[in-house]
Design a protein around this motif. Structure first.
Motif, PDB file in Angstrom:
ATOM      1  N   GLN A  47     -19.180  -8.737  -4.417  1.00 30.85           N
ATOM      2  CA  GLN A  47     -19.661  -7.452  -4.922  1.00 30.85           C
ATOM      3  C   GLN A  47     -21.192  -7.398  -4.844  1.00 30.85           C
ATOM      4  OE1 GLN A  47     -17.874  -6.794  -8.712  1.00 30.85           O
ATOM      5  NE2 GLN A  47     -18.720  -4.724  -8.868  1.00 30.85           N
ATOM      6  N   LYS A  48     -21.811  -8.527  -5.164  1.00 28.69           N
ATOM      7  CA  LYS A  48     -23.266  -8.609  -5.126  1.00 28.69           C
ATOM      8  C   LYS A  48     -23.784  -8.426  -3.706  1.00 28.69           C
ATOM      9  CE  LYS A  48     -24.782 -11.734  -8.466  1.00 28.69           C
ATOM     10  NZ  LYS A  48     -24.946 -13.171  -8.639  1.00 28.69           N
ATOM     11  N   LYS A  49     -23.100  -9.112  -2.782  1.00 26.79           N
ATOM     12  CA  LYS A  49     -23.519  -8.999  -1.376  1.00 26.79           C
ATOM     13  C   LYS A  49     -23.377  -7.564  -0.890  1.00 26.79           C
ATOM     14  CE  LYS A  49     -22.309 -13.715  -0.260  1.00 26.79           C
ATOM     15  NZ  LYS A  49     -21.115 -14.495   0.083  1.00 26.79           N
ATOM     16  N   LEU A  50     -22.282  -6.929  -1.291  1.00 27.44           N
ATOM     17  CA  LEU A  50     -22.071  -5.541  -0.872  1.00 27.44           C
ATOM     18  C   LEU A  50     -23.151  -4.625  -1.450  1.00 27.44           C
ATOM     19  CD1 LEU A  50     -18.203  -5.250  -1.152  1.00 27.44           C
ATOM     20  CD2 LEU A  50     -19.559  -4.918   0.922  1.00 27.44           C
ATOM     21  N   LYS A  51     -23.542  -4.931  -2.668  1.00 30.46           N
ATOM     22  CA  LYS A  51     -24.556  -4.108  -3.311  1.00 30.46           C
ATOM     23  C   LYS A  51     -25.853  -4.138  -2.507  1.00 30.46           C
ATOM     24  CE  LYS A  51     -26.516  -2.954  -7.710  1.00 30.46           C
ATOM     25  NZ  LYS A  51     -26.639  -3.207  -9.120  1.00 30.46           N
ATOM     26  N   ARG A  52     -26.103  -5.325  -1.941  1.00 26.53           N
ATOM     27  CA  ARG A  52     -27.307  -5.438  -1.121  1.00 26.53           C
ATOM     28  C   ARG A  52     -27.252  -4.492   0.076  1.00 26.53           C
ATOM     29  NH1 ARG A  52     -27.571 -11.114   0.517  1.00 26.53           N
ATOM     30  NH2 ARG A  52     -26.870 -11.779  -1.515  1.00 26.53           N
ATOM     31  N   LEU A  53     -26.039  -4.180   0.511  1.00 29.54           N
ATOM     32  CA  LEU A  53     -25.886  -3.220   1.613  1.00 29.54           C
ATOM     33  C   LEU A  53     -25.886  -1.785   1.089  1.00 29.54           C
ATOM     34  CD1 LEU A  53     -22.925  -4.744   3.644  1.00 29.54           C
ATOM     35  CD2 LEU A  53     -25.328  -4.777   4.259  1.00 29.54           C
ATOM     36  N   GLY A  54     -26.030  -1.628  -0.184  1.00 30.02           N
ATOM     37  CA  GLY A  54     -25.954  -0.286  -0.761  1.00 30.02           C
ATOM     38  C   GLY A  54     -24.522   0.175  -0.965  1.00 30.02           C
ATOM     39  N   VAL A  55     -23.575  -0.770  -0.980  1.00 23.14           N
ATOM     40  CA  VAL A  55     -22.171  -0.411  -1.123  1.00 23.14           C
ATOM     41  C   VAL A  55     -21.674  -0.793  -2.514  1.00 23.14           C
ATOM     42  CG1 VAL A  55     -19.835  -0.909  -0.316  1.00 23.14           C
ATOM     43  CG2 VAL A  55     -21.697  -0.640   1.335  1.00 23.14           C
ATOM     44  N   GLU A  56     -21.368   0.215  -3.329  1.00 24.38           N
ATOM     45  CA  GLU A  56     -20.860  -0.083  -4.662  1.00 24.38           C
ATOM     46  C   GLU A  56     -19.495   0.541  -4.916  1.00 24.38           C
ATOM     47  OE1 GLU A  56     -23.785  -0.167  -7.958  1.00 24.38           O
ATOM     48  OE2 GLU A  56     -25.212   0.534  -6.453  1.00 24.38           O
ATOM     49  N   THR A  57     -19.152   1.540  -4.110  1.00 26.99           N
ATOM     50  CA  THR A  57     -17.853   2.183  -4.308  1.00 26.99           C
ATOM     51  C   THR A  57     -17.032   2.109  -3.025  1.00 26.99           C
ATOM     52  OG1 THR A  57     -18.634   4.312  -3.504  1.00 26.99           O
ATOM     53  CG2 THR A  57     -18.887   3.885  -5.870  1.00 26.99           C
ATOM     54  N   VAL A  58     -15.748   2.393  -3.185  1.00 28.62           N
ATOM     55  CA  VAL A  58     -14.851   2.416  -2.033  1.00 28.62           C
ATOM     56  C   VAL A  58     -15.365   3.398  -0.976  1.00 28.62           C
ATOM     57  CG1 VAL A  58     -12.544   3.164  -1.316  1.00 28.62           C
ATOM     58  CG2 VAL A  58     -12.820   1.638  -3.279  1.00 28.62           C
ATOM     59  N   GLY A  59     -15.830   4.552  -1.462  1.00 29.32           N
ATOM     60  CA  GLY A  59     -16.347   5.557  -0.536  1.00 29.32           C
ATOM     61  C   GLY A  59     -17.512   5.022   0.282  1.00 29.32           C
ATOM     62  N   GLU A  60     -18.419   4.315  -0.402  1.00 31.28           N
ATOM     63  CA  GLU A  60     -19.580   3.779   0.314  1.00 31.28           C
ATOM     64  C   GLU A  60     -19.166   2.685   1.293  1.00 31.28           C
ATOM     65  OE1 GLU A  60     -22.809   4.782  -3.187  1.00 31.28           O
ATOM     66  OE2 GLU A  60     -21.753   2.872  -3.184  1.00 31.28           O
ATOM     67  N   LEU A  61     -18.129   1.955   0.938  1.00 37.07           N
ATOM     68  CA  LEU A  61     -17.623   0.933   1.856  1.00 37.07           C
ATOM     69  C   LEU A  61     -17.086   1.591   3.127  1.00 37.07           C
ATOM     70  CD1 LEU A  61     -16.989  -2.059   2.341  1.00 37.07           C
ATOM     71  CD2 LEU A  61     -14.777  -1.686   1.250  1.00 37.07           C
ATOM     72  N   ILE A 121     -32.040   6.545   4.619  1.00 36.29           N
ATOM     73  CA  ILE A 121     -31.285   7.204   5.679  1.00 36.29           C
ATOM     74  C   ILE A 121     -30.763   6.132   6.625  1.00 36.29           C
ATOM     75  CG2 ILE A 121     -31.471   8.756   7.644  1.00 36.29           C
ATOM     76  CD1 ILE A 121     -33.603  10.227   5.990  1.00 36.29           C
ATOM     77  N   PRO A 122     -29.451   6.161   6.943  1.00 37.14           N
ATOM     78  CA  PRO A 122     -28.900   5.060   7.741  1.00 37.14           C
ATOM     79  C   PRO A 122     -29.541   4.943   9.120  1.00 37.14           C
ATOM     80  CG  PRO A 122     -27.183   6.632   7.067  1.00 37.14           C
ATOM     81  CD  PRO A 122     -28.468   7.166   6.570  1.00 37.14           C
ATOM     82  N   ASP A 123     -29.528   3.714   9.611  1.00 38.62           N
ATOM     83  CA  ASP A 123     -30.077   3.399  10.922  1.00 38.62           C
ATOM     84  C   ASP A 123     -29.609   4.311  12.040  1.00 38.62           C
ATOM     85  OD1 ASP A 123     -31.907   1.437  11.098  1.00 38.62           O
ATOM     86  OD2 ASP A 123     -30.434  -0.197  10.946  1.00 38.62           O
TER      87      ASP A 123
END
Ligand code: ADP
Ligand code: MG
Length: 707
Positions: free
Chosen positions: A18-32, A656-658
């Motif tokens: 979860q921590k690693k995902l947060k670093r990608l800005g991913v905290e919810t299923v939608g963001e994933l 803004i995404p790459d």
């Protein structure tokens, strides 16, 4: 499960992940689900084993005949060897240091493998392939010609941007079942007429195709849809801000030409034509009854501060107060000194407010005193950090806000500065980030732009050289000489500490090249102990406490340090005219904008300055661009061509995404999305017909932190 479910509730995701995902800005299923691949590998062709050619990366399928571990004690290595067969033949498969594989892959298993066919010492084998086991119940139906819906092999496979500890394999494994489960929850937010007119895929289809495309062309269409949507949303947000601002009222600040002439004549130098033009544009804006929203953009050292002082003086003498904000304490103090100095003869009360100290004119005073005086209108210019907003400083009659080194400033924040006033103050932001035209159109679509393209006369060119490893010693000798004659040096390194070797990454060339990257702490010790034991070497990095950092910077400013080894934290605009050498380790690891900003730290005084780019890759296009040009705008355009604008404009600040940033290169697309946004707003400025879109924009606005 729905789009806003936290990722922690997904079965296979623990706190670590979860921590690693947060670093990608991913905290919810939608963001994933909206974490998109950046490229694909096409493994949809399954090659019969007998046709596999040496040197090619291929996908094969077959039955595992044998599998065993072989220990090689001398090299401390475990090799897993397997034999794979299909109707056409057999091949040998080899994995290195993955002994646990024999627990997963058993003789008799039916698998897909993707790997490179290698030949070494007369042995041919498939080297470290990715594998995917086909469940037994599918093997029968596959024999009848049915297609197994694989994830990692036997199809076009998504490759996600690399992150520590989150492999593409893992992401595919997690994303696919979620997609299947909640595809129907994803609602379309692009207005139907816009979608149809621009020939874009519906969202449900696009989200599937961007992760697991049927063809590469479908992947491309899916991407096109999301890029369009992102630019469309961005345009909507910005256009709506513009409409909102146009309805606001501002106070008219009449132009006092005599005063301005007197100020310009009092300067120790002549203003450049660009400076004069910019000053004039700003003064004209202040005369209008609607709030100015202008960006003053000019390269590092182009002389923006003095331009800002023109409207500042005009506003103060017309009876208004001015707030002048800088991103750091050091910079705020620097401005305080400069402003005081330049406006000496004009009898103006100037205050400084920072997290720690507060000054009025020459004297240190209490926070309370300075806020009281500001409220009563006894301070004309209040200079400070963000503290001005955070502390809710009240002004009596705020007419103008100047913001240095920040790209944008939202209307709401501006409103916070003057809650008790009837009118909004005018706003001037200043930035040293050269902006390519397409970007200006989108991100700054609601700002008026003044450009300073021309540098003040008499600036010496900074001699810029790429230094190869064999010339390192000569460069050190040169540095020693400069220090002996009184100059100071910056050394920039790409990271803080040497990374621990990660055995999983060793096979990966990228990782290997990163392991060589110079680390600040290590380099600091080396320079201090071995290379320059007789000189005063110091260190600066982002993990240090603010006070520590300030101490280091102050000591450098007082010339008590000769060589400062630093990470990129040194970037933000500080002015040390005595520093003449900017030496950058692993220069190819930095973006062009960053390199240009680093170089801007030297060449500020009377002495000849140098920028040394240490690298093993002399043909790196960014390094060559640095040698070829010193013009920030020219470099900006070049960088846009090389890799999209992300790097140059500090996209991290915007979120803004790459892949969207990269599309800003495409001016037709940018204009198309902007026109689409205008069309929608013309008929429905409040977006009443599109409640979902409106909601999304509110979230979007938070994410891209335009404020
Ligand atoms: P930046 O645009 O990076 O904020 P500054 O405003 O700090 O640049 O200006 C850099 C230096 O150039 C300052 O010392 C300033 O006094 C000086 N300067 C500004 N305009 C001119 C000019 N027209 N001629 C000569 N020097 C100038
Ligand atoms: Mg500046």
């Amino acid at each position: 499960m729905n789009l806003s479910t936290p990722v922690g509730e997904i079965p296979r995701i623990g706190p670590q992940t979860q921590k690693k995902l947060k670093r990608l800005g991913v905290e919810t299923v939608g963001e994933l689900l909206f974490h998109f691949p950046h490229r694909y590998e096409d493994y949809s062709d399954i090659v019969p084993i007998s046709k596999v050619e040496t040197g090619k990366t291929v996908c094969v399928q077959g039955i595992v005949k044998q599998i065993k571990n072989i220990r090689i004690f001398k090299r401390r290595m475990v090799i897993t060897e397997a034999l794979l067969s299909d109707d056409s033949g057999s091949l040998r498969v080899t994995w290195f240091n993955q002994p646990y594989l024999i627990n997963t892959l058993k003789p008799g298993d039916f698998v897909f493998l993707v790997g490179k066919m290698t030949s070494k010492n007369a042995r041919r084998y498939l080297s470290s392939p990715a594998y995917e086991k086909i469940p037994a119940q599918f093997v029968e139906s596959m024999k009848n010609g049915e297609k197994y819906d694989s994830v990692h092999t036997g199809r076009i496979v998504p490759v996600y941007p690399e992150t520590e500890g989150l492999s593409s394999r893992w992401l595919r494994f997690v994303i696919k079942p979620i997609l299947t489960k909640i595809k129907n929850e994803i609602t379309e937010t692009l207005p139907e007429e816009i979608r149809k007119k621009n020939d874009l895929l519906p969202v449900k289809k696009a989200i599937w195709q961007i992760h697991f495309p049927d063809t590469l062309a479908m992947a491309e269409s899916a991407k096109k849809r999301f890029v369009f949507e992102e630019l469309f949303d961005l345009s909507l947000v910005i256009l709506r801000e513009k409409i909102k601002l146009a309805k606001e009222k501002a106070t008219v600040v009449p132009l006092d030409l005599k005063l301005i002439k007197k100020f310009v004549a009092s300067l120790p130098y002549k203003l450049t034509i660009d400076q004069k033009k910019a000053g004039w544009q700003i003064l004209k804006d202040l005369e209008k009854p609607r709030p100015m929203n202008r960006l003053l953009d000019g390269d590092v050292g182009s002389g923006k501060t003095v331009v800002a002082l023109i409207p500042v003086l005009n506003a103060v003498k017309a009876g208004f107060q001015v707030a002048f904000m800088a991103p750091t304490e050091i910079l705020a103090k620097q401005h305080f000194k400069t402003v005081k100095n330049f406006l000496r003869e004009f009898k103006i009360k100037i205050g400084l407010i920072t997290g720690k100290e507060n000054f009025l004119d020459g004297k240190k005073i209490k926070r309370k005193e300075i806020t009281d005086k500001t409220k009563k209108g006894e301070i004309d210019i209040l200079i400070g950090t963000h503290a001005i907003i955070q502390e809710k400083v009240e002004f009596k009659k705020l007419g103008l806000v100047i913001i240095d080194e920040q790209h944008r400033f939202g209307i709401d924040q501006r409103a916070k500065l003057c809650q008790k006033q009837k009118f909004l103050p005018h706003l001037l932001s200043m930035s040293a980030t050269p902006i390519p035209r397409t970007l200006a159109l989108t991100i700054y679509g609601d700002l008026d732009l003044s450009l300073i393209k021309e540098m003040p006369k008499g600036r010496k060119k900074i001699i810029t050289k790429i230094v190869l490893p064999e010339k390192r010693k000569a460069a050190y000798d040169f540095i020693r000489n400069e220090v002996k004659s009184g100059r100071q040096v910056f050394v920039i390194c790409p990271r803080i500490e040497s990374p621990q070797k990660n055995p999983d990454l060793e096979m990966n060339e990228m990782a290997v090249s990163w392991l060589d990257v110079k680390a600040v702490k290590q380099e600091f010790r080396k320079l201090k102990k071995e290379v320059f034991p007789d000189l005063r070497v110091d260190m600066l990095h982002g993990k240090m406490k603010t006070e520590e950092k300030e101490k280091v910077i102050k000591s450098f400013g007082n010339r008590k340090t000769d060589i400062l080894v630093s990470t990129s934290v040194i970037e933000v605009g500080i002015d040390f005219p005595n520093a003449t050498i900017m030496m950058i380790e692993g220069a190819d690891k930095f973006g062009l904008a960053q390199l240009h900003q680093f170089r801007g730290r030297v060449g500020r005084g009377e002495h000849q300055s140098y920028c040394f780019l240490f690298s093993e890759f002399p043909s790196n296009p960014r390094l060559r661009a640095m040698v070829a040009s010193q013009d920030g705008f020219e470099l900006a355009e070049k960088d846009l061509k090389l890799r999209g604008p992300g790097d140059l404009t500090g996209q991290r600040q915007w979120g803004i995404p790459d892949f969207v940033m990269a599309s800003l290169k495409d001016i037709t697309l940018v204009e198309k999305t902007r026109n689409a946004a205008k069309e929608i707003l013309q008929n429905d400025p409040e977006l009443k017909k599109y409640p979902e879109l409106r909601e999304k924009l509110a979230r979007f606005q938070k994410r891209i932190h335009l404020e």
